[in-house]
Design a protein around this motif. Structure first.
Motif, PDB file in Angstrom:
ATOM      1  N   TYR B  43       0.820  -1.206   0.000  1.00  0.00           N
ATOM      2  CA  TYR B  43       0.000   0.000   0.000  1.00  0.00           C
ATOM      3  C   TYR B  43       0.854   1.256   0.000  1.00  0.00           C
ATOM      4  O   TYR B  43       0.611   2.197  -0.746  1.00  0.00           O
ATOM      5  CB  TYR B  43      -0.922   0.007   1.217  1.00  0.00           C
ATOM      6  CG  TYR B  43      -1.772   1.256   1.321  1.00  0.00           C
ATOM      7  CD1 TYR B  43      -2.851   1.428   0.465  1.00  0.00           C
ATOM      8  CD2 TYR B  43      -1.484   2.251   2.237  1.00  0.00           C
ATOM      9  CE1 TYR B  43      -3.629   2.566   0.536  1.00  0.00           C
ATOM     10  CE2 TYR B  43      -2.239   3.391   2.319  1.00  0.00           C
ATOM     11  CZ  TYR B  43      -3.336   3.543   1.462  1.00  0.00           C
ATOM     12  OH  TYR B  43      -4.102   4.665   1.532  1.00  0.00           O
ATOM     13  N   ASP B  51      -3.687   1.013  -4.094  1.00  0.00           N
ATOM     14  CA  ASP B  51      -4.601   1.741  -3.219  1.00  0.00           C
ATOM     15  C   ASP B  51      -6.038   1.218  -3.270  1.00  0.00           C
ATOM     16  O   ASP B  51      -6.897   1.715  -2.571  1.00  0.00           O
ATOM     17  CB  ASP B  51      -4.574   3.234  -3.567  1.00  0.00           C
ATOM     18  CG  ASP B  51      -4.778   3.482  -5.043  1.00  0.00           C
ATOM     19  OD1 ASP B  51      -4.894   2.494  -5.790  1.00  0.00           O
ATOM     20  OD2 ASP B  51      -4.809   4.648  -5.437  1.00  0.00           O
ATOM     21  N   TRP B 101      -7.158  -0.498   3.893  1.00  0.00           N
ATOM     22  CA  TRP B 101      -8.246  -0.251   2.949  1.00  0.00           C
ATOM     23  C   TRP B 101      -9.553  -0.347   3.724  1.00  0.00           C
ATOM     24  O   TRP B 101      -9.879  -1.394   4.279  1.00  0.00           O
ATOM     25  CB  TRP B 101      -8.245  -1.300   1.840  1.00  0.00           C
ATOM     26  CG  TRP B 101      -6.998  -1.303   1.023  1.00  0.00           C
ATOM     27  CD1 TRP B 101      -6.696  -0.451   0.008  1.00  0.00           C
ATOM     28  CD2 TRP B 101      -5.898  -2.200   1.125  1.00  0.00           C
ATOM     29  NE1 TRP B 101      -5.483  -0.746  -0.518  1.00  0.00           N
ATOM     30  CE2 TRP B 101      -4.960  -1.820   0.147  1.00  0.00           C
ATOM     31  CE3 TRP B 101      -5.596  -3.276   1.954  1.00  0.00           C
ATOM     32  CZ2 TRP B 101      -3.753  -2.489  -0.029  1.00  0.00           C
ATOM     33  CZ3 TRP B 101      -4.412  -3.927   1.784  1.00  0.00           C
ATOM     34  CH2 TRP B 101      -3.501  -3.525   0.792  1.00  0.00           C
TER      35      TRP B 101
ATOM     36  N   SER C 220     -10.614   4.146  -1.100  1.00  0.00           N
ATOM     37  CA  SER C 220     -10.355   3.314   0.073  1.00  0.00           C
ATOM     38  C   SER C 220     -11.555   2.451   0.426  1.00  0.00           C
ATOM     39  O   SER C 220     -11.404   1.309   0.833  1.00  0.00           O
ATOM     40  CB  SER C 220      -9.989   4.221   1.240  1.00  0.00           C
ATOM     41  OG  SER C 220      -9.707   3.449   2.366  1.00  0.00           O
TER      42      SER C 220
END
Lengths: 364, 151, 373, 158
Positions: B43, B51, B101, C220
């Protein structure tokens, strides 16, 4: 022809009054009986009116939404609303276990009573008015705000979070919009110099205020329509019962007859508000007259005054209905924004303009 | 960055890694204990910048469980699959990646719900789809339910 | 779980309400537990699983030909695109390719599906914000599209038209004419939509600056589709990883700027116009030939893993097949777009009003069966 | 400047609201745009599309003959277990025994109209019918036997 014209609501009322006085010779008793008759006839008038408004709303909605609307029960679905009412009457009126039962059952009654009280000073036709009191307009604006107590009561006593939220929204909403309604009424009061409903109507004999009063009265008419739509909790201001947010808002827990009373109140309110708008701005039962066009005015006089009144009222009702079926709902803070940022300042300036106009005699 | 370069950088830091390039994406097989540092590397390192975790799931191989993480770098447009082997099928545990995440939050709860893999340090480790009192983990191959209808 | 105490009012004086599973604006059976401070949302927690049907488990029991139809029931509004994803994944495993005609038909159907899904979404957005009328206008056009589906596939919603190697049967002879009609009809109706809802000041106020989702959060949280594109994150699978001939058609990926509800709305509205453009490019150029490639009676995928992603009307759908060489998949994972999009609701709705929550939910365009699977 | 902005907002808002009302007003005054289909009333004229998948039927010709060989391909192809083909051994005219269907059971209540059985059928024995009014009061009535009593297989269908 003359005979036909003479049989109107007003002559009927006068005839009842005369015959009762001759019969009984007791002022108090006559008045009491007359009140009962008036109340009963109001009910007899209101129930079909609400049926019609319910039917009208559905048909207006349907036609705007490219569908047919009710078309099964009765010719063109006209009895659908009767069937719905019968269904509502027969349904069980549930009372939630945890609710405040007394207030819960009282709330719909208060809502209906409040909106029926406002009917008193409305001039339905020439010389036909239940109670022509000298402060008619003041009476209307004060009594019409009693309804919110019923709504708050319903929301609070239901023991339901959605209901409570709806009631609180409705409280904030009605308190603020009351101001704009009041100010736009005042502009007419300033012009006529009287709060008596009959005086206001008579002052529009040679032209309705909306035409006579130039742009300021037009503005106060628009403000009145918007603010009163908000006051009777109709879309796009139906935050108190915002279906997509609060399921049914303050009447989430109501069913059967008690729910029907809220529905009844909504339609009576709709009628009352439109009737007041018609009286104040569009001349009530006054036919459409243009200055000195005697022939034209004479033709207009042929239509009975009650038709004029109802015609104007229903035109306004239609506009309010079209609002509902066109616009999205406002959010609660935007609702207050609209009132405090736009409607209130504009109507305050507007009152000033109208006052100047009245003093200077600039209106026709 | 090509898969060769990714392999080189990963091998430099992690010893016990197996690569598999037979499929569509480059697969990195790693032990469950080393997953977390690898993920952090994938990451944060600017050359990788994976990402976007677009798929997180688990496979029950009867003898062991395999966690599968599909990663994509929005910037470099390269895909990678990270697989972590969990040997203990009775009490499977693995480190969470939901702080790297955020989408892993829901997906890990789903895996916990259907496979029984417990994610350590996950903030809200509850069942997500099934009832709180459901017995068993339905997507396990040994899951048996007498109410299940065999067609 | 107790129903009293913390579930009604918390110690901080927060009001806890349960929106859903039966609620007019949750579009199905989404259950949101909301902590309110007055009208402002402090915290929001989705409770899922009311219509969990274990589609992944079901797929493990079905053959490679049969499991495709189950996926129509996931995101029922883009049923065809779900089927297409599965068919493509199986084709990837079989190492065959659909016939050119089959591919174009699939693509046309996928764009029609996207259109009808967006039309329904447009109507529902109006409905959620309190305007009932848009719903009916949207359905008028949607019905016309559904009729095309009905005529060609025999079903309106769960068409099951895709099979490995192409489509189940050829398009109906009327297909081209009808599609051309719908293009003309839609083009003229887009203005009406703008008049009624897009340009409306109340609508703008309700959506502008509401439900902000930053691009970083969008990536995200794994948001895809118009939810992420509204924030300016490029994620259109049709551009990123083209499939079924999307590389041969001209279209733009629509990106928003601010990431609020209004941008998500505008992205979808523009996407509809793009879909119409795609259909227009293809409708006159359907290649001749077979609509379905020859495949074996029983399909068996070689041992391995196959991942296929497509762009449904809501975002990226991933189908992950793990095959052990048998006639049915060993493990199937559907990475559904709504599941990830829903997880971002928490950040979007924080600090918003209840009225905004409805606007946010409708612009994410949730389909709950896809979340629960 | 402030006033200009203030009144500009009002002007724009009112204009946008009026354009919406114009549209609803247009549809209100144009009843020919109404889209409602009055379903049970238009039953006589209502025609479903040829490919509409209503239910599985087995066409029989005038001699009460069908095309089903009892190969059970449809039963295998069905993802829901909708179809059960029960076969029997039938003695032919020449003394040979041959597999034939006894009952072809079709559970409409389980069927999802996926068309998989029809496409899998090697002898085109079953097809989709365009009926759609399937509602019954008892679920058991949805269990149907598709081959008519006394029917037999058509000549020449293998």
């Amino acid at each position: 022809m003359n005979l036909l014209l003479n049989i109107s609501f007003s002559s009927l009322a006068r005839w009842i009054d005369l015959s009762l006085t001759n019969l009984l010779n007791n002022y108090m008793l006559v008045k009491a009986i007359e009140m009962v008759i008036a109340g009963l006839s109001l009910l007899v008038f209101l129930v079909p009116l609400c049926f019609f408004l319910g039917y009208m709303e559905r048909k207006v909605a349907a036609f705007m939404q490219i569908r047919l609307g009710p078309n099964r029960v009765g010719p063109k679905g006209s009895l659908q609303i009767v069937a719905d009412t019968v269904k509502l009457l027969l349904k069980e009126g549930l009372t939630p276990n945890a609710s405040d039962k007394f207030l819960f059952n009282l709330a719909p009654v208060i809502v209906v009573i409040a909106c029926m009280l406002v009917m008193a000073p409305i001039a339905f036709a020439k010389d036909f008015q239940l109670w022509d009191l000298s402060i008619g307009v003041l009476y209307i604006s004060s009594v019409s705000s009693i309804g919110v107590i019923g709504i708050l009561m319903a929301g609070w006593s239901s023991y339901n979070k959605y209901s409570l939220l709806g009631a609180m929204r409705s409280g904030a909403q009605i308190v603020s919009y009351e101001l704009s309604v009041g100010l736009s009424i005042i502009s007419i009061v300033v012009l006529t110099g009287s709060m008596r409903m009959s005086d206001i109507v008579l002052s529009q004999e040679n032209g309705w205020w909306i035409f006579k009063g130039h742009i300021p009265v037009l503005i106060s008419f628009i403000i009145f329509i918007i603010a009163s739509t908000a006051e009777i909790n109709r879309a796009p201001f139906d935050l108190a019962e915002a279906e997509q947010e609060l399921t049914a808002g303050f009447h989430t827990e109501y069913s059967g007859m008690k729910f029907a009373m809220f529905l009844l109140a909504e339609y009576i309110n709709l009628f009352v508000v439109s009737a007041i708008a018609a009286t104040l701005f569009l001349g009530g039962w006054m036919p459409f007259h243009i200055g000195h066009w005697e022939a034209f005015n004479h033709v207009m006089d042929f239509l009975p005054s009650s038709i004029w009144f109802l015609g104007k009222t229903f035109a306004i009702i239609f506009i309010i209905m079209q609002f509902r079926w066109t616009f999205p709902r406002l959010r609660v803070d935007q609702l207050l924004n609209l009132e405090w940022k736009y409607l209130l300042p504009i109507s305050m300036v507007n009152v000033l303009l109208v006052t100047i106009m009245a003093i200077m005699g600039w209106h026709f | 960055m090509t898969s060769e370069e990714i392999k080189q950088s990963v091998t430099a830091l992690f010893s016990d890694v197996i690569y598999d390039e037979t499929g569509e994406f480059l697969n990195i097989l790693i032990n469950a204990s080393e997953l977390r540092p690898l993920m952090e590397l994938l990451y944060s390192k600017t050359e990788f910048k994976f990402d976007y975790l677009f798929c997180l799931t688990c496979i029950d191989w009867k003898t062991h469980l395999t966690m599968v993480y599909h990663l994509l770098s929005k910037k470099h447009r390269h895909n990678i699959v990270v697989k972590a082997k969990i040997a203990d099928t009775n009490k499977p545990e693995i480190e969470t990646v939901c702080d790297i995440w955020k989408t892993a939050d829901f997906h890990e709860r789903e895996v916990y719900d259907l496979f029984g893999v417990k994610f350590l340090n996950h903030p809200d480790m509850r069942r997500i789809l099934l009832d709180e009192d459901w017995v068993g983990y339905p997507l396990r191959k040994n899951y048996a339910d007498e109410n299940m209808i065999k067609l | 779980m107790s129903l009293l105490g913390e579930d009604i009012v918390t110690g901080k004086g927060e009001f806890v309400i349960n929106i859903g599973p039966q609620h007019p604006s949750t579009h199905g059976v989404l259950h949101l537990k909301v902590w309110l401070d007055g009208e402002t949302i402090n915290k929001i927690q989705p409770h899922l699983g009311y219509i969990h049907r274990s589609i992944e488990k079901m797929s493990e029991c079905l053959s490679y030909r049969n499991f495709i139809y189950v996926t129509s029931r996931m995101d029922y509004l883009s049923a065809h695109i779900n089927n297409q994803a599965c068919a493509l994944a199986v084709e990837k495993g079989l190492q065959i390719e659909a016939t050119p005609r089959g591919r174009v038909i699939r693509l046309l159907m996928a764009e029609l599906t996207r259109l009808q899904s967006h039309l329904l979404w447009w109507g529902c957005t109006g409905l959620d914000l309190g305007a009932v009328t848009p719903f009916f206008y949207a359905f008028r056009e949607r019905e016309a599209i559904m009729d095309i589906m009905d005529e060609t596939c025999g079903a309106r919603l769960t068409m099951n038209y895709c099979v490995p190697g192409g489509v189940m049967y050829d398009v109906h002879p009327n297909f081209q004419k009808r599609v051309k009609d719908i293009i003309v009809q839609l083009r003229s109706r887009f203005d009406e939509y703008d008049q009624l809802l897009t340009g409306n000041v109340i609508f703008e106020q309700r959506t502008k600056g509401v439900g902000y989702l930053s691009p970083e959060d969008a990536v995200s949280y794994g948001c895809t589709g118009a939810t992420a594109r509204g924030s300016g994150v490029s994620c259109d699978i049709r551009k990123w990883f083209p499939y079924d001939g999307y590389e041969n058609v001209q279209f733009n990926e629509i990106l928003g700027k601010t990431g609020d509800c209004y941008d998500r709305y505008m992205v979808r509205m523009a996407e509809m116009k793009e879909s119409v453009n795609i259909i227009e490019q293809l409708i006159n150029n359907i290649p001749e030939g077979d609509f379905q490639a020859k495949t074996k009676m029983v399909l068996k995928l070689a041992k391995g893993e196959y991942y296929q992603r497509v762009e449904t009307a809501r975002g990226e759908l991933g189908v992950y097949i793990v095959s052990d060489g048998a006639a049915s998949p060993y493990r199937i994972k559907y990475r559904s777009p709504n599941f990830s999009n829903l997880s971002a609701l928490e950040v979007m709705a924080k600090g918003a009003k209840i009225g905004d929550l409805v606007a946010i939910m409708s612009t994410i365009d949730l389909v709950i069966p896809d979340v629960d699977r | 400047m402030f006033l200009k902005e203030y009144f500009g907002t009002i002007y724009k808002s009112v204009k946008s609201l009026l354009s919406g009302m114009k549209l609803t007003g247009y549809y209100f005054t144009h009843p020919q745009e109404i889209q409602t289909e009055e379903y049970p009333d238009n039953r006589a004229t209502l025609k479903m599309f040829d490919r509409f998948k209503g239910e599985v039927v087995m066409p029989h010709d005038e001699n009460n003959e069908h095309r089903c060989t009892g190969c059970q391909a449809c039963e295998i192809a069905c993802p829901n277990g909708t179809i059960k083909v029960i076969t029997k051994q039938e003695v032919q005219a020449d003394g040979k025994k041959k597999k034939a269907i006894d009952v072809f059971v079709y559970h409409l209540e389980l069927c999802t109209m996926c068309n998989m059985c029809v496409t899998s059928c090697p002898s085109d024995a079953i097809k989709m019918a365009q009926t759609f009014e399937h509602s019954v009061y008892d679920k058991k009535q949805l269990k149907k036997v598709l081959n008519k009593p006394g029917s037999k297989i058509m000549e020449g269908v293998e």
